[in-house]
Scaffold this active site. Sequence first.
Site, PDB file in Angstrom:
ATOM      1  N   LYS A   1      34.092  68.694  12.543  1.00  0.00           N
ATOM      2  CA  LYS A   1      33.284  68.983  11.708  1.00  0.00           C
ATOM      3  C   LYS A   1      33.375  68.210  10.631  1.00  0.00           C
ATOM      4  O   LYS A   1      34.281  66.996  10.713  1.00  0.00           O
ATOM      5  CB  LYS A   1      34.197  70.067  10.631  1.00  0.00           C
ATOM      6  CG  LYS A   1      33.965  70.793  11.854  1.00  0.00           C
ATOM      7  CD  LYS A   1      34.568  72.663  11.395  1.00  0.00           C
ATOM      8  CE  LYS A   1      34.510  74.033  12.217  1.00  0.00           C
ATOM      9  NZ  LYS A   1      33.214  74.385  11.749  1.00  0.00           N
TER      10      LYS A   1
ATOM     11  N   ARG B   1      32.685  81.660  20.006  1.00  0.00           N
ATOM     12  CA  ARG B   1      31.666  82.794  20.545  1.00  0.00           C
ATOM     13  C   ARG B   1      32.499  82.382  22.536  1.00  0.00           C
ATOM     14  O   ARG B   1      32.656  83.716  23.515  1.00  0.00           O
ATOM     15  CB  ARG B   1      30.529  82.524  20.719  1.00  0.00           C
ATOM     16  CG  ARG B   1      29.992  81.697  20.939  1.00  0.00           C
ATOM     17  CD  ARG B   1      28.284  80.971  20.350  1.00  0.00           C
ATOM     18  NE  ARG B   1      28.121  80.838  19.111  1.00  0.00           N
ATOM     19  CZ  ARG B   1      27.893  80.782  17.794  1.00  0.00           C
ATOM     20  NH1 ARG B   1      26.182  81.109  18.628  1.00  0.00           N
ATOM     21  NH2 ARG B   1      28.014  80.703  16.759  1.00  0.00           N
TER      22      ARG B   1
HETATM   23  N1  BES Z   1      34.766  78.638  12.052  1.00  0.00           N
HETATM   24  C1  BES Z   1      33.219  78.114  12.200  1.00  0.00           C
HETATM   25  C2  BES Z   1      33.192  79.184  11.045  1.00  0.00           C
HETATM   26  C3  BES Z   1      33.039  79.562  10.074  1.00  0.00           C
HETATM   27  C4  BES Z   1      32.466  77.948   8.620  1.00  0.00           C
HETATM   28  C5  BES Z   1      33.996  79.558   9.386  1.00  0.00           C
HETATM   29  C6  BES Z   1      32.972  78.218   7.494  1.00  0.00           C
HETATM   30  C7  BES Z   1      34.322  79.520   8.603  1.00  0.00           C
HETATM   31  C8  BES Z   1      34.491  79.220   7.227  1.00  0.00           C
HETATM   32  C9  BES Z   1      33.094  77.787  13.386  1.00  0.00           C
HETATM   33  O1  BES Z   1      33.403  78.067  14.638  1.00  0.00           O
HETATM   34  C10 BES Z   1      31.559  77.570  13.615  1.00  0.00           C
HETATM   35  O2  BES Z   1      32.052  76.689  13.556  1.00  0.00           O
HETATM   36  N2  BES Z   1      30.226  78.060  13.474  1.00  0.00           N
HETATM   37  C11 BES Z   1      29.340  76.906  13.200  1.00  0.00           C
HETATM   38  C12 BES Z   1      28.466  77.396  15.400  1.00  0.00           C
HETATM   39  C13 BES Z   1      27.158  75.959  15.452  1.00  0.00           C
HETATM   40  C14 BES Z   1      27.955  75.323  15.475  1.00  0.00           C
HETATM   41  C15 BES Z   1      26.780  77.070  15.627  1.00  0.00           C
HETATM   42  C16 BES Z   1      28.648  76.930  12.635  1.00  0.00           C
HETATM   43  O3  BES Z   1      28.573  78.162  11.587  1.00  0.00           O
HETATM   44  O4  BES Z   1      28.274  75.794  11.849  1.00  0.00           O
HETATM   45 MN    MN Z   2      34.108  76.138  15.343  1.00  0.00          MN
END
Ligand code: BES
Ligand code: MN
Length: 500
Positions: A276, A350
């Site tokens: 990230k 997931r």
């Molecule tokens: N934990 C994150 C989602 C999240 C983002 C929670 C911001 C709280 C605040 C999750 O694991 C994630 O990174 N999801 C990705 C999915 C994508 C790679 C399909 C996302 O939302 O960008």
């Molecule tokens: Mn994630």
Amino acid sequence: MKFAFAKPALPKSGTVAVTVATDRALGAAGRDLDQKTGGTLSRAMKASRFTGKKEETLAILAPAGVEFDRVLLVGVGKGEDLSEAALQAVGGAIVAALDKSGETEVSVLLDLPDGGTVAPDAAAAELAFGAQLRSYRFDKYRTTEKKEAKPSLKKIIVLTAEPDTAKRAYGRLEPLAESVAYTRDLVSEPANVLNPESLADRCRDLTDVGLQIEVLDLKKLRKLGMGALIGVAQGSAFEPRVVVMRWDGAPDAEDRRPLAFIGKGVTFDTGGISIKPAAGMEDMKWDMGGAAVVIGTMRALAARKAKVNAVGIVGLVENMPSGTAQRPGDVVTSLSGQTIEVINTDAEGRLVLADCLTYAQETFKPRLLVDLATLTGAVIIALGHEHAGLFANDDWLAENLLAAGRSVGEPLWRLPMGDAYDKDINSDIADMKNVGSGRGAGSIVGAQFLKRFVEDLPWAHIDIAGVAWSKKDTATVPKGGTAFGVRLLDRFVASYHEGK
Ligand code: BES
Ligand code: MN
Ligand code: ZN
């Protein structure tokens, strides 16, 4: 914060909070106090913009004719709008108004307008409950905060005609407020302190409230075959854990199958190799929010001895990039036997939930499944921070969760699912991939992925990414970890499975 309930009588010190309805309408006790103070209350209202709207407050210092130091006028709005949630908000408003004032003790003259649906003794309890929720603070790491800056309020006395019944009603709400605070503590704890191993250890302590706790360690998870969950954890210095919490509150029920609650417990989500961006990454300490809600709900059910059989299962991992981390393109075999091509290591929640869902179904044959997860950033784009996203394969379950959320002030919004979305996660080399091919409908695609691990039983998925953490104070939720979902699930259990 200490709470007490007593018959109406004016104290000799501290603050007296007086409820005021719309259009500056004082009740009998308020009028009496106005008279005693030579009309100070009505004069102060006229001299200000205070009109008695819900949660409005106005402090009057050193009122004449009485011994105590301050009157706090608290707006409660119209009688017919005084729901449980509204009364809780009034309690929260009193705490917010006095916590920075230096005051330590407040007596609340509950003098509510007609038309409300909540009985006066229950109203007193709800007000105290709201005050307790709002007075939560995570301050264990503040070592230099000056005394003057600390919250001052220590005691709330609710004055009501039936203090004993109010006290009993509050006794039923108190374990829930404590469980909300417990959940918020977990969510706020930084990831150098809370990791999969230490979080599992904290869960063990919940045997104290009467939960049965089982912790599955890496060896056990390998033996079982939780390849999807283990893959996420393999870049971390900490081993993954799955914690199983059981509450058998209805051992003689005709249908003994439990309700199963599943939580995503990523104690820190760097994204892994699909790392990230730096800005805001610290927020990912609360990527275990779903697990915290499941733990807090199970704690609440046990503490109030709910007449229900329930099992809580949380998948605890840390998602780190390292020489041992999972790579984009890796294929893992889930506990269900289905294979997954991991296209993006940041879509890790997931993968964790998939194995927990399978484990719950194989081991407990539950009546229904509800999972909670900070699963997607996309749900924040869709719903902001006001609603959590709800997905379900069963309309009855969806309706009941929606209703429970509405009544406790933790609202959900149902989003659609369908085969067209499901197709998007077909993989060329495995049974599925962990992300869709396009950029659209990210939250729905996440839900479709989970659905592939659900057999033939009612299931709901609640995406709490937008509501697990709040950047601003609201009536009963100070900024920080919200524990959104604990009150909702507690109400869901009470309304639909205990017949309350
Ligand atoms: N934990 C994150 C989602 C999240 C983002 C929670 C911001 C709280 C605040 C999750 O694991 C994630 O990174 N999801 C990705 C999915 C994508 C790679 C399909 C996302 O939302 O960008
Ligand atoms: Mn994630
Ligand atoms: Zn995550």
